[in-house]
Design a protein around this motif. Structure first.
Motif, mmCIF file in Angstrom:
data_model
loop_
_atom_site.group_PDB
_atom_site.id
_atom_site.type_symbol
_atom_site.label_atom_id
_atom_site.label_comp_id
_atom_site.label_asym_id
_atom_site.label_seq_id
_atom_site.Cartn_x
_atom_site.Cartn_y
_atom_site.Cartn_z
ATOM 1 N N THR A 63 0.796 -1.328 -0.126
ATOM 2 C CA THR A 63 0.111 -0.247 -0.328
ATOM 3 C C THR A 63 0.533 1.791 0.335
ATOM 4 N N HIS A 65 0.330 5.640 -0.543
ATOM 5 C CA HIS A 65 0.399 6.992 -0.255
ATOM 6 C C HIS A 65 1.028 8.109 -1.570
ATOM 7 N N THR A 67 0.665 11.530 -3.645
ATOM 8 C CA THR A 67 0.336 13.171 -3.808
ATOM 9 C C THR A 67 1.168 14.046 -5.059
ATOM 10 N N GLU A 83 -4.293 13.977 -3.570
ATOM 11 C CA GLU A 83 -3.948 12.739 -3.585
ATOM 12 C C GLU A 83 -4.519 11.209 -3.084
ATOM 13 N N MET A 85 -4.259 6.602 -2.484
ATOM 14 C CA MET A 85 -4.012 5.543 -1.832
ATOM 15 C C MET A 85 -4.576 4.686 -3.099
ATOM 16 N N THR A 87 -3.617 0.608 -3.622
ATOM 17 C CA THR A 87 -2.909 -0.695 -3.298
ATOM 18 C C THR A 87 -2.669 -1.475 -4.275
ATOM 19 N N ASP A 179 -7.727 4.824 -4.828
ATOM 20 C CA ASP A 179 -9.054 5.283 -4.057
ATOM 21 C C ASP A 179 -8.510 6.828 -4.173
ATOM 22 N N ALA A 181 -8.998 10.852 -3.565
ATOM 23 C CA ALA A 181 -9.421 11.433 -2.488
ATOM 24 C C ALA A 181 -10.979 12.015 -2.995
ATOM 25 N N SER A 188 -8.593 6.168 4.818
ATOM 26 C CA SER A 188 -7.690 6.383 5.395
ATOM 27 C C SER A 188 -6.170 6.971 5.272
ATOM 28 N N VAL A 189 -5.506 7.568 4.965
ATOM 29 C CA VAL A 189 -4.392 8.315 5.047
ATOM 30 C C VAL A 189 -3.651 8.487 5.997
ATOM 31 N N PRO A 190 -2.253 8.782 5.911
ATOM 32 C CA PRO A 190 -0.415 8.255 6.501
ATOM 33 C C PRO A 190 -1.263 10.013 7.678
ATOM 34 N N THR A 194 -8.084 10.912 7.811
ATOM 35 C CA THR A 194 -9.609 10.601 6.806
ATOM 36 C C THR A 194 -9.873 11.150 5.990
#
Length: 396
Positions: A63, A65, A67, A83, A85, A87, A179, A181, A188-190, A194
């Motif tokens: 996974t 993240h 940007t 942003e 996400m 996987t 996912d 933004a 859920s992001v770092p 959320t």
């Protein structure tokens, strides 16, 4: 999952966007919460187990993240770029390498079941603990594999396509599930953040059009391709990706985004729209002869001449190999993990049983990419078969 309202006066919006939008109107832009961490959450004893992948290869999972700071997010212009996400599911070198990944964070699951109005029936902790097969940190198998990008329906998240992603990976694909933004109930992001569905509110208020979603997602896909197949890839194992063989499939508006992505980026060689209305017409030159498949419900919506008129309008402009398939007994969520979730939690079932829905989706999606990315002809795509009587061919 909740059935979508498909009244004729709102058919195009509801089919493409997946959700009853009214429940999303109070969503906040971003929240910080300690419950986004899945590591400290107890696993319920009786959880849903996703069906095993059907291919011969073990599955790894990573996974990321990302940007893109070269763009302004259309939903939250004050955000620090766009942003995403991502996987990755990929062929692994050996079985049992690494730990199995959690299906979602508890916060993501909580926002999904609340947004769909099924929070009284689906405990978020139990949905989050759904057993999948991808193993975090597994060493990739040697070789070069085609890349398939998956984009989920509006308001739901990338994890709702996990069973398909794992199956494709087991058959010899690297799969990037995205996912986008502010386009789902919760991502859920770092940093314990959320991102919630600002786009839901904007579309419900008619402040933006669905074409903004498909155009933005197309740009998201191009950015992910840059980061995975460019000269300085973000994933250290990106060398296993064959950048000359790239496909995209999506559910609902994610499927419509596949066509838009292909129109804007020649790197995407083949695409599938699973039960989504098209929000943008193709350019006059079509897709430059590249293959495309429409896979939808066999009902008044997606048969030829159906309520969703965009399929009829788009069909002549698809200028390469093409198929228009509908599946008897299916509903909108049939082409995602939805049937497995509703069956496990005792929610109303469509006529097509969950296991059969999974098998048919996996079969036809994999056959399409095997044919057009691996060059392996697939008889199942030539016409109706006795083994798959639910699948209807239109205008082949």
């Amino acid at each position: 999952m909740a059935e979508i309202t498909r009244a004729a006066t709102a058919a195009a919006l509801s089919v493409a966007l997946v959700l009853p939008l009214a429940g999303a109107a109070t969503a906040t832009t971003e929240r910080t919460t300690a419950t986004t961490s899945s590591a400290t959450t107890a696993v319920p004893a009786d959880v849903l187990h996703l069906p095993r992948p059907t291919g011969p290869l073990p599955v790894g999972r990573k996974t990321m993240h990302l940007t893109d700071r070269s763009r302004t997010d259309p939903w939250v212009p004050t955000a620090d770029g766009r942003e995403l996400m991502v996987t990755l599911h990929y062929p692994a070198a050996r079985a049992g390498d690494g730990r199995t990944a959690r299906y979602s964070t508890v916060e993501e699951a909580r926002l999904l079941v609340e947004g769909q109005g099924i929070d009284g029936n689906v405990p978020p902790e139990e949905l989050s603990a759904t057993r999948s097969h991808g193993r975090v940190g597994a060493r990739p198998a040697k070789g070069k594999y085609p890349l398939v990008v998956l984009s989920p329906g509006f308001s739901v998240s990338r994890y709702t396509l996990t069973n398909l992603a794992e199956d494709l990976a087991s058959r010899g694909y690297v799969v990037a599930s995205l996912d986008h933004a502010y386009e789902s109930y919760g991502i859920s992001v770092p940093g314990g953040r959320t991102l919630t569905c600002v786009a839901c509110t904007a579309l419900e208020a008619d402040e933006m059009k669905g074409a903004v979603v498909t155009a933005t997602r197309a740009d998201d896909v191009s950015y992910v391709l840059d980061r995975l197949t460019g000269d300085d890839p973000v994933w250290r194992h990106a060398g296993i990706i064959d950048r000359r063989r790239v496909g995209m499939a999506g559910h609902s508006i994610g499927g419509a985004s596949a066509a838009t992505a292909m129109a804007g980026d020649r790197r995407v060689d083949a695409g599938i729209n699973m039960d989504g209305s098209f929000w943008e017409d193709l350019p006059a030159e079509g897709l430059g002869g590249r293959p495309f498949m429409m896979l939808g419900t066999d009902d008044e919506v997606h048969r030829p001449g159906g309520i969703d008129t965009t399929w009829d309008r788009m069909w002549p402009t698809l200028d390469g190999w093409k198929r228009w398939l509908t599946v008897a007994g299916a509903e909108h969520f049939t082409f995602s993990d939805g049937p497995l979730i509703t069956q496990h939690f005792g929610l109303p079932q469509p006529p097509l049983p969950a296991q059969r829905a999974v098998a048919l989706t996996r079969t036809y999606v994999a056959a399409f990419f095997d044919d057009h990315l691996k060059g392996k002809p697939q008889p199942v795509l030539s016409g109706p078969t006795a083994a798959h009587p639910e699948v209807k061919f239109h205008n082949p």
